[in-house]
Motif scaffolding. Structure first.
Motif, PDB file in Angstrom:
ATOM      1  N   THR A 224       0.803  -1.224   0.000  1.00 23.22           N
ATOM      2  CA  THR A 224       0.000   0.000   0.000  1.00 23.22           C
ATOM      3  C   THR A 224       0.836   1.274   0.000  1.00 23.22           C
ATOM      4  O   THR A 224       0.296   2.368   0.089  1.00 23.22           O
ATOM      5  CB  THR A 224      -0.953   0.004   1.204  1.00 23.22           C
ATOM      6  OG1 THR A 224      -0.204  -0.163   2.415  1.00 23.22           O
ATOM      7  CG2 THR A 224      -1.972  -1.114   1.083  1.00 23.22           C
ATOM      8  N   SER A 225       2.162   1.139  -0.105  1.00 22.41           N
ATOM      9  CA  SER A 225       3.038   2.305  -0.246  1.00 22.41           C
ATOM     10  C   SER A 225       3.105   2.666  -1.728  1.00 22.41           C
ATOM     11  O   SER A 225       3.589   1.878  -2.541  1.00 22.41           O
ATOM     12  CB  SER A 225       4.435   1.992   0.290  1.00 22.41           C
ATOM     13  OG  SER A 225       5.294   3.092   0.120  1.00 22.41           O
ATOM     14  N   ALA A 226       2.601   3.844  -2.077  1.00 22.70           N
ATOM     15  CA  ALA A 226       2.330   4.149  -3.482  1.00 22.70           C
ATOM     16  C   ALA A 226       3.240   5.216  -4.061  1.00 22.70           C
ATOM     17  O   ALA A 226       3.720   6.098  -3.360  1.00 22.70           O
ATOM     18  CB  ALA A 226       0.878   4.597  -3.636  1.00 22.70           C
ATOM     19  N   LYS A 227       3.435   5.112  -5.383  1.00 23.81           N
ATOM     20  CA  LYS A 227       4.050   6.174  -6.168  1.00 23.81           C
ATOM     21  C   LYS A 227       2.949   6.956  -6.870  1.00 23.81           C
ATOM     22  O   LYS A 227       1.921   6.385  -7.246  1.00 23.81           O
ATOM     23  CB  LYS A 227       5.009   5.590  -7.206  1.00 23.81           C
ATOM     24  CG  LYS A 227       6.307   5.078  -6.622  1.00 23.81           C
ATOM     25  CD  LYS A 227       7.367   4.933  -7.705  1.00 23.81           C
ATOM     26  CE  LYS A 227       8.731   4.639  -7.086  1.00 23.81           C
ATOM     27  NZ  LYS A 227       9.802   4.609  -8.112  1.00 23.81           N
ATOM     28  N   PRO A 228       3.135   8.269  -7.055  1.00 23.83           N
ATOM     29  CA  PRO A 228       2.097   9.070  -7.716  1.00 23.83           C
ATOM     30  C   PRO A 228       1.739   8.503  -9.085  1.00 23.83           C
ATOM     31  O   PRO A 228       2.598   8.031  -9.826  1.00 23.83           O
ATOM     32  CB  PRO A 228       2.746  10.449  -7.840  1.00 23.83           C
ATOM     33  CG  PRO A 228       3.777  10.493  -6.759  1.00 23.83           C
ATOM     34  CD  PRO A 228       4.298   9.091  -6.652  1.00 23.83           C
ATOM     35  N   ALA A 229       0.437   8.553  -9.394  1.00 19.46           N
ATOM     36  CA  ALA A 229      -0.042   7.974 -10.641  1.00 19.46           C
ATOM     37  C   ALA A 229      -0.751   8.986 -11.536  1.00 19.46           C
ATOM     38  O   ALA A 229      -1.388   8.600 -12.510  1.00 19.46           O
ATOM     39  CB  ALA A 229      -0.986   6.818 -10.337  1.00 19.46           C
ATOM     40  N   GLY A 230      -0.659  10.280 -11.219  1.00 18.37           N
ATOM     41  CA  GLY A 230      -1.282  11.289 -12.076  1.00 18.37           C
ATOM     42  C   GLY A 230      -2.694  11.594 -11.632  1.00 18.37           C
ATOM     43  O   GLY A 230      -3.514  10.698 -11.459  1.00 18.37           O
ATOM     44  N   ALA A 231      -3.002  12.859 -11.444  1.00 15.99           N
ATOM     45  CA  ALA A 231      -4.299  13.266 -10.900  1.00 15.99           C
ATOM     46  C   ALA A 231      -5.397  13.174 -11.948  1.00 15.99           C
ATOM     47  O   ALA A 231      -5.245  13.620 -13.074  1.00 15.99           O
ATOM     48  CB  ALA A 231      -4.217  14.690 -10.370  1.00 15.99           C
ATOM     49  N   HIS A 232      -6.503  12.559 -11.553  1.00 14.01           N
ATOM     50  CA  HIS A 232      -7.692  12.542 -12.404  1.00 14.01           C
ATOM     51  C   HIS A 232      -8.884  12.161 -11.535  1.00 14.01           C
ATOM     52  O   HIS A 232      -8.766  11.320 -10.627  1.00 14.01           O
ATOM     53  CB  HIS A 232      -7.538  11.569 -13.572  1.00 14.01           C
ATOM     54  CG  HIS A 232      -7.128  10.188 -13.164  1.00 14.01           C
ATOM     55  ND1 HIS A 232      -8.025   9.203 -12.833  1.00 14.01           N
ATOM     56  CD2 HIS A 232      -5.906   9.632 -13.005  1.00 14.01           C
ATOM     57  CE1 HIS A 232      -7.375   8.099 -12.509  1.00 14.01           C
ATOM     58  NE2 HIS A 232      -6.096   8.329 -12.604  1.00 14.01           N
ATOM     59  N   PRO A 233     -10.055  12.783 -11.768  1.00 16.04           N
ATOM     60  CA  PRO A 233     -11.236  12.462 -10.966  1.00 16.04           C
ATOM     61  C   PRO A 233     -11.622  10.992 -11.140  1.00 16.04           C
ATOM     62  O   PRO A 233     -11.375  10.430 -12.218  1.00 16.04           O
ATOM     63  CB  PRO A 233     -12.318  13.383 -11.562  1.00 16.04           C
ATOM     64  CG  PRO A 233     -11.558  14.461 -12.270  1.00 16.04           C
ATOM     65  CD  PRO A 233     -10.304  13.828 -12.755  1.00 16.04           C
TER      66      PRO A 233
END
Length: 300
Positions: A224-233
């Motif tokens: 559950t440790s995440a890398k950013p995946a790009g913002a989108h609704p």
């Protein structure tokens, strides 16, 4: 129950062919037939990730081992961990002309790994290290698991995930054993998304995952440790861990999925004591996608 909760339940209740099992601190709320197996597509990635992490816990493979150890035809030094998190810099096949034509012409005759690699790895490779969603990586992961264990992927998923989580109706199909009413064999999605399950079983999976029945605490933390995946609704702070979609701002993790005829969403908000599993025909919910409905339920 809050007004927003009732609205989500009301929207689910008017959807055709939907199975939903959502939980809050007061208990569970059920819509439709939650015991009917349907394709869950990329929710399968969570199952594969848990199987991989359990094999790592038992010393059968290393997350930082290079994939070419098992698959020498894969150039470069990409690792199991990078594939799990979609940071291996792999191109992908779902939008390629050859793949789309083959699915349309022969929906009941799925490709195997060789054809998938031929369609995928000839394209432009994204930069390694950054998030770039690649179904082909999970095909590679499925092959790594099979070569590590010496048994078909279906057997490992059953032994490492489905039985420990008491998911009696869930299965990874042999070719021909997972065909929808429209004649589509979900093995076209392979290890990236071929599994069939029920809303009840996926709910058990989420509970077992969060409750420590499947993974040690350190493995769940890594997952559950995440890398950013790009913002989108509808996301606020989207990221991707090891086989799970994570939003740190919303406090959620899980996975969505979709393919010919079906959509799926399976998410949990541990801090809020809430979870949501929604499995639907693609045309069932005109107002919102299963993922959007799930997140609306989870975030209070």
């Amino acid at each position: 129950m809050q007004a927003g909760d009732r609205q989500v339940l009301d929207e689910l209740a008017v959807c055709a062919d939907v199975a939903a099992l959502v939980r809050d601190r007061d208990g569970r709320h059920v819509i439709g037939d939650v015991e009917a197996p349907v394709p869950v597509f990329s929710v399968t990635k969570m199952f594969l990730a848990v199987a991989t992490l359990r094999l790592a816990e038992s010393g059968h493979l290393g997350l930082d081992a290079q994939v070419r150890r098992w698959l020498p035809q894969i150039a470069g030094a990409i690792t199991v961990r990078e594939i799990l998190g979609h940071t291996a810099g792999l191109p992908d096949y779902p939008a390629t002309a050859d793949y789309l034509a083959a699915v349309a012409d022969r929906p009941g005759e799925p490709w195997g790994l060789t054809e998938i690699l031929d369609a995928s790895l000839t394209g432009d490779w994204p930069p390694r290290g950054a998030f770039s969603y690649a179904n082909v990586g999970y095909w590679l992961l499925g092959a790594v698991i099979e070569r590590t264990t010496g048994v078909p992927l279906a057997g490992t998923l059953a032994a490492e995930v489905f039985r420990p989580a008491e998911m009696a109706a869930t299965f990874y199909p042999e070719i021909g054993a997972g065909v929808t009413g429209d004649g589509y064999d979900t093995r076209w999605a392979g290890p990236a998304g071929a599994a069939w399950s029920t809303a009840s079983d996926v709910d058990r999976f989420l509970a077992a995952l969060l409750g420590g029945a499947l993974l040690h605490a350190g493995s769940l933390a890594a997952m559950t440790s995440a890398k950013p995946a790009g913002a989108h609704p509808p996301w606020r702070e989207p990221g991707y861990g090891l086989g799970v979609m994570v939003d740190g701002s919303l406090g959620t993790f899980g996975h969505g999925g979709g393919g010919p005829g079906y959509q799926a969403a399976a998410f949990i908000a541990p801090g809020a004591g809430r979870s949501a599993v929604i499995l639907a025909r693609s045309s069932s919910c005109a107002l919102a996608s299963p993922t959007e409905l799930a997140l609306r339920w989870l975030v209070i």
